[in-house]
Design an enzyme around this catalytic site. Structure first.
Site, PDB file in Angstrom:
ATOM      1  N   SER A 244     -56.393  25.383   2.571  1.00  0.00           N
ATOM      2  CA  SER A 244     -55.771  26.679   2.336  1.00  0.00           C
ATOM      3  C   SER A 244     -54.418  26.534   1.647  1.00  0.00           C
ATOM      4  CB  SER A 244     -55.590  27.382   3.680  1.00  0.00           C
ATOM      5  OG  SER A 244     -54.720  28.476   3.568  1.00  0.00           O
TER       6      SER A 244
ATOM      7  N   GLY B 232     -52.165  29.023   2.667  1.00  0.00           N
ATOM      8  CA  GLY B 232     -51.389  29.863   3.574  1.00  0.00           C
ATOM      9  C   GLY B 232     -52.124  31.107   4.024  1.00  0.00           C
ATOM     10  N   ASP B 233     -53.263  31.409   3.399  1.00  0.00           N
ATOM     11  CA  ASP B 233     -54.029  32.582   3.811  1.00  0.00           C
ATOM     12  C   ASP B 233     -54.463  32.490   5.267  1.00  0.00           C
ATOM     13  OD1 ASP B 233     -57.107  31.355   3.420  1.00  0.00           O
ATOM     14  OD2 ASP B 233     -55.618  30.564   2.064  1.00  0.00           O
ATOM     15  N   ILE B 234     -54.681  31.265   5.755  1.00  0.00           N
ATOM     16  CA  ILE B 234     -55.068  31.094   7.154  1.00  0.00           C
ATOM     17  C   ILE B 234     -53.936  31.538   8.073  1.00  0.00           C
ATOM     18  CG2 ILE B 234     -55.639  29.364   8.917  1.00  0.00           C
ATOM     19  CD1 ILE B 234     -57.930  30.130   6.963  1.00  0.00           C
TER      20      ILE B 234
END
Length: 835
Positions: free
Chosen positions: A601, A603-605
């Site tokens: 990822s 940062g979407d997680i």
């Protein structure tokens, strides 16, 4: 909101049933496949009574799989359906039948919430908002669609593939890609659908809370767009591109700093970004001469000179074993995590220690281990996961239940003329559902702060507590890469990731390492409804601010802790960010192209975990309204990732086959891929689900004969000849303009979308029409546009104000909430307790 009236056919309630967050809440789930059912599951698993209304053929997920060998197509053995529909009841209803339509009307009168994921043009008349209001004026109607209910593209068809590319998120993957010759790739599984459901559940829970506290008689229409959600998951990157001139590329202009590394037996994600983490990492590598100088202690220097040492780091990593390196780095407090496949996830020792997986015994599909809930509530016992219902299993039960339930009043009965006046209506719509809730936030980077943004967007007063001596990483950011030859630091209040994650809040500074600072935090907690953090377990305890100390102040206080791996277990103090969490949870392994390494990822997680945390907090607020009690929420971000991969893990148990990366393809549909368009690195997603759709598709291509070509004449043939079909399509698309192609397919009602990058998103007329961006006035930057929270509530304008400057509200908060004098505040500043 009264609980359902018990009848002889209602399952017997016990004390545990009655003290779950949504006990007594009645939900009618009308949608199918992933997004609507997962929203229903989120509510059902916390106690709501969810009746699932299925078409005569059943939910589409019943036919999706994975299936046990020898049982392909069995509607009672689909892993996707089994996972998404725990704790529900099933009835079959055909709105085209007069008798069924009357039963549906009774169910709508019974319900508090109705969930659907069909476009407005696909809904029967009885399920349109105006009809729902006349049947049940208090109903909360939740819509999850590819492009939302309003805007120029609202009627366009879409799905997982097209929504995630239209929202820009997929255009950032695969991370660390080295060539623009391969297309951008979506996240593995059904992530856009799952994550849209999380946002929908958050707004639903908030609306239910608002009904109890603001306007109990008022129904609401909630509109969640999957495209909006995909963009929200990339919102910091969207802002960075526009205002910091960062390149938006899965193939970055310069090699990335640290991330995925290949070991001797797999991959690991290691994030020694911060200066002290890199210092420890040097020690783990044996303090090699090639990075021994003091200059390597600077993040800016490391970013600029990574290529000087990257080959040596990669060579060293290949001598290490994945799990051994993971444990060694974890015990040294370096954020990291292995990239786990399905077998690794199911065997993960931290999950075993926390009893995360739950055995579920289905009467047809048998027993498998299901992902449990990623949040543990101290004051609300976990609901046992009851197996998904068989098709129409509860028809007789539901008829009896609805027949013995007092229906909601009709619109004519529900209000007097005075209550329905335009003045009353205007007052109601100015209020936000979380008005009056005060939240104290001890969080940084993305995974915590975005939860505060969501709570504040719906009216909560969120006070962000920061340290002025060790600032948020997002305040200490370096913009890189730029055309410049070296990184440049961003002033404290101007980092766009910080501004994107912290809208709508107040901010104060406190030195919590001092007794005076910690005491002020405790005093503020006495005034709060919610306190949450995203620190390592034990960090706040050591400052005297742990959940026991906080809740001793007020038994109605809700304390939530979002940590990488949760409280308790052998890895409870291991550190991580979004990338390691995605690797541990199983999401990274299945994301990427089949012939390339797994993809982590950006940062979407973190944003997904923040949205799930916000949902759990509002669930606890609803629970407090029923019981008068606060509680502690233990949220694991790794478990949050795994909770979105249930069908993969159940399918692995059924088949023994490890789910692998399949790029943009689908296991059933073809064409289902991303294709090149005219220009440099220009791509579009196309997805066809049926023979009639393929016929429409071939007409746009100007090749109608392909619809009867034996290679492509049906779904099975198209899948068997997918390589040839993709090559034929790519030959046609690469000679044409991307947006022209998309428009032509959409006119023909074929699912198609551009794989958008940031500059596309800012000028997307549909997103603009939906108000997907909010203009805020920044004191140093002037007017800036930021990505808004990805939902709409009809008649309500949710909040959007600029992120606070460091310590901006310190004096006001200390004086207004704690009654401190100006002289006392000045002394705190002299003592460096505050900035």
């Amino acid at each position: 909101m009264p609980p359902a009236t018990p009848t002889d056919s209602t399952p017997p309630a016990n004390d545990a049933d009655q003290c779950r967050p949504f006990s007594g809440t009645r939900v009618l789930e009308l949608g199918s496949f992933v997004s609507a059912p997962y929203c229903g599951k989120l509510l059902a698993d916390l106690g709501a009574d969810v009746i699932k209304v299925e078409a005569p053929g059943g939910d589409d997920a019943r036919l999706d799989g994975p299936f046990p060998k020898g049982h392909v197509g069995d509607p009672e053995r689909s892993a996707l359906f089994l996972y998404l529909n725990t704790n529900k009841r099933s009835v079959v209803c055909d709105p085209s039948s007069d008798a069924d339509r009357e039963q549906l009307k009774e169910l709508l009168r019974w319900a508090d919430v109705v969930i659907d994921n069909r476009r407005a043009t696909e809904l029967p008349e009885i399920l349109r908002w105006e009809s729902l209001q006349s049947i049940n004026p208090s109903l909360v109607s939740v819509s999850i669609t590819p492009y939302g209910l309003m805007g120029p593209a609202a009627d366009m068809p879409g799905d997982e593939l097209t929504a995630i590319h239209a929202g820009g998120l997929a255009n950032l993957f695969p991370t660390r890609c080295r060539s623009i010759e391969s297309p951008p790739v979506k996240l593995g599984g059904y992530q856009a659908s799952y994550q849209s459901a999380i946002f929908a559940a958050f707004v639903t829970a908030s609306t239910l809370f608002g009904q109890r506290n603001i306007d109990a008689a008022k129904g609401q229409l909630i509109d969640v767009s999957m495209q909006d959600v995909a963009m929200a998951l990339a919102s910091p990157a969207v802002a960075l591109w526009r205002y910091n001139d960062l390149s938006w590329r899965r193939v970055p202009d310069r090699p990335p700093a640290m991330g995925r590394m290949e070991t001797s037996d797999g991959y690991i994600i290691l994030n020694a970004f911060d200066d002290h983490h890199f210092e420890i990492f040097r020690g783990i590598m044996g303090n090699p001469e090639w990075c021994s100088g003091d200059e390597w202690k600077s993040m800016a220097y490391r970013n600029h000179h990574l290529m000087d040492i990257a080959p040596m780091i990669d060579a060293w990593a290949l001598t290490q074993e994945k799990e051994a390196l993971h444990r060694r780095a974890g015990e040294a407090r370096i954020p990291n995590g292995p990239i786990n496949d399905a077998a690794d996830v199911l065997a993960y020792r931290q999950y075993a220690a926390r009893n995360y997986f739950v055995d579920v015994d289905h009467p047809v599909a048998g027993t498998q281990r299901y992902p449990g809930l990623p949040y543990k509530f101290s004051g609300a016992p976990s609901l046992p996961l009851k197996p998904a219902p068989q098709l129409d299993e509860h028809q007789d039960v539901v008829k009896t239940l609805v027949g013995n339930t007092t229906p909601a009043p009709s619109s004519e009965e529900s209000s007097s003329p005075a209550e329905s006046s335009s003045v009353q209506s205007a007052v109601a719509t100015t209020k936000l559902p979380l008005d009056g809730v005060r939240v104290l936030e001890f969080a940084w980077v993305w995974a915590g702060p975005y939860a505060g943004l969501l709570l504040a967007s719906l009216g909560a007063e969120v006070i962000k507590v920061e340290s002025h001596k060790r600032q948020d990483l997002m305040r200490r950011s370096f913009v890189w890469p730029l055309p410049d030859s070296a990184p440049s630091s961003i002033p404290t209040n101007q980092g766009m990731a910080y501004n994107a994650m912290n809208m709508n809040k107040k901010a104060i500074t406190l030195d919590l390492s001092t007794e005076a600072g910690a005491q002020l935090a405790l005093d503020l907690a006495k005034t709060a409804d919610v306190v949450f953090d995203n620190m390592r377990p034990g960090a706040l305890d050591r400052l005297g601010l742990g959940q026991e100390a906080l809740r001793a102040l007020n038994d109605q206080l809700i304390v939530a802790s979002s940590s990488g791996r949760g409280h308790g277990g052998p890895e409870t103090e291991y550190l991580g960010y979004a990338m390691p969490h995605q690797g541990i949870g199983g999401g990274a392994y299945i994301t990427g192209h089949p012939d390339e390494p797994p993809c982590h990822s950006l940062g979407d997680i973190d944003i997904m975990n923040a949205a799930t945390l916000a949902y759990s907090i509002v669930a606890a607020l609803n629970h407090r309204e029923s019981t008068g009690l606060g509680q502690f929420i233990d949220y694991s971000q790794c478990e949050g990732v795994t909770s979105l991969l249930g069908e993969m893990l159940i399918g692995f148990q059924m088949t023994g086959e490890t789910p692998e990366r399949i790029g943009n393809r689908h296991h059933r549909h073809a064409p289902h891929n991303v294709y090149p368009a005219w220009g440099v690195d220009r791509w579009l997603a196309i997805s066809v689900h049926s023979d009639p759709e393929f016929e429409a598709f071939t007409a746009v291509l100007g090749r109608p004969e392909l619809a009867t070509d034996e290679r492509f004449a049906n779904a099975t043939a198209r899948k068997q000849n997918e390589d040839a079909l993709d090559a034929l399509i790519a030959e046609w698309t690469r000679e044409r303009d991307r947006d022209w192609i998309v428009d032509e397919f959409q006119k023909a009602q074929v699912r198609a979308a551009p794989s958008r990058e940031a500059r596309d998103l800012w000028v997307d007329g549909h997103l603009r029409a939906r108000g997907a961006f909010k203009t805020v006035e920044h004191p140093e930057l002037g007017k800036i546009d930021l990505v808004d929270a990805p939902f709409r509530i009809e008649g309500i304008e949710h909040r959007a104000t600029t992120a606070p400057q460091l310590g901006q509200h310190t004096d006001a908060v200390l004086s207004e909430l704690l009654g401190l004098s100006a002289a006392a505040i000045d002394q705190l500043r002299t003592d460096e307790i505050i900035l």
